[in-house]
Design an enzyme around this catalytic site. Sequence first.
Site, PDB file in Angstrom:
ATOM      1  N   ARG A 183       0.844  -1.202   0.000  1.00 24.08           N
ATOM      2  CA  ARG A 183       0.000   0.000   0.000  1.00 24.08           C
ATOM      3  C   ARG A 183       0.875   1.246   0.000  1.00 24.08           C
ATOM      4  O   ARG A 183       0.584   2.217  -0.705  1.00 24.08           O
ATOM      5  CB  ARG A 183      -0.935   0.003   1.208  1.00 24.08           C
ATOM      6  CG  ARG A 183      -2.012  -1.067   1.167  1.00 24.08           C
ATOM      7  CD  ARG A 183      -2.972  -0.930   2.341  1.00 24.08           C
ATOM      8  NE  ARG A 183      -3.786   0.274   2.250  1.00 24.08           N
ATOM      9  CZ  ARG A 183      -4.518   0.748   3.247  1.00 24.08           C
ATOM     10  NH1 ARG A 183      -4.525   0.139   4.424  1.00 24.08           N
ATOM     11  NH2 ARG A 183      -5.245   1.839   3.081  1.00 24.08           N
ATOM     12  N   CYS A 239      -1.372   6.543   8.789  1.00 25.04           N
ATOM     13  CA  CYS A 239      -1.711   5.249   8.189  1.00 25.04           C
ATOM     14  C   CYS A 239      -2.801   5.522   7.162  1.00 25.04           C
ATOM     15  O   CYS A 239      -2.727   6.512   6.440  1.00 25.04           O
ATOM     16  CB  CYS A 239      -2.157   4.253   9.262  1.00 25.04           C
ATOM     17  SG  CYS A 239      -3.563   4.828  10.260  1.00 25.04           S
TER      18      CYS A 239
END
Length: 285
Positions: A183, A239
């Site tokens: 990611r 995040c």
Amino acid sequence: MKGLVSAAWLKDNLASSRVVIVDCRFLLNDPDAGEQAYREGHIPGAYYLDLERDLSAPKQPDVRGGRHPLPDVDLIATVFSRIGIISGDHVVAYDDQGGAMAARLWWLLRWTGHDGEISILDRGFAGWKEAGYPVSSEIPSPSATADPYVPRIQDGMVVTQAEVRQRLHRPGSVLVDSREAPRYRGESEPIDPVAGHIPGAVNRFWKDGLTEQGRYKSAEQQRERFADLSPDDEIIVYCGSGVTACPNVLALEAAGFRNVKLYAGSWSDWISYEGNPIKTGDEEN
């Protein structure tokens, strides 16, 4: 490691009137699963707080603030009052996701200025059950204490999108991306509409702070994870939505970093602003 308690410690302190236990189990892909699991069985006396209903504000239509915006201060004070958290209480949070959801509560309590101890149960509910300790399905009543929770917001613990943008590539400020490497590199993005990371960020997947048994690594092992960072720098952690960054905040502080901040909106907030730069691949490429 500082900020943790063991299952054995919690068992010995279950009857303490100054220990408040909070079940934070939650699954992003099944939002009702955490509360359902709690109702089927939890640590005796534990209250349940839901990530999206209790520990976050509703997501805004324009996605500003990210997928899990910080809760309104008055509402979070009401939530904490409902479960009886008062000055000096030792709050112990747990989940069954490696401490990610519990760390969100740990961070929120610190952000709202709770002056008692705040801990995460190491190895969570799984470790509690493996130890053979009691499990209950009895739901505790809302707290009857007359003392409300009084928040004292610690503004220096959090940064906004605009403040992150000001700090891009600035000496003395380091961005830490807490998501999995694919990611971070933009190779896959199962949740947010845009892949990649904030330029200049280093990648430290939050789960690398745990052992194979799901226990938090020692403070020395956490220092090794962040050995290339300077304790004198401002460390900004993010995040996808500001939740799984919290275990890295815990780990960094345990490792001795003194100036750690959370970008609460995180990646899902960053990409909602047209013109914000995005990087794919590794930083050295």
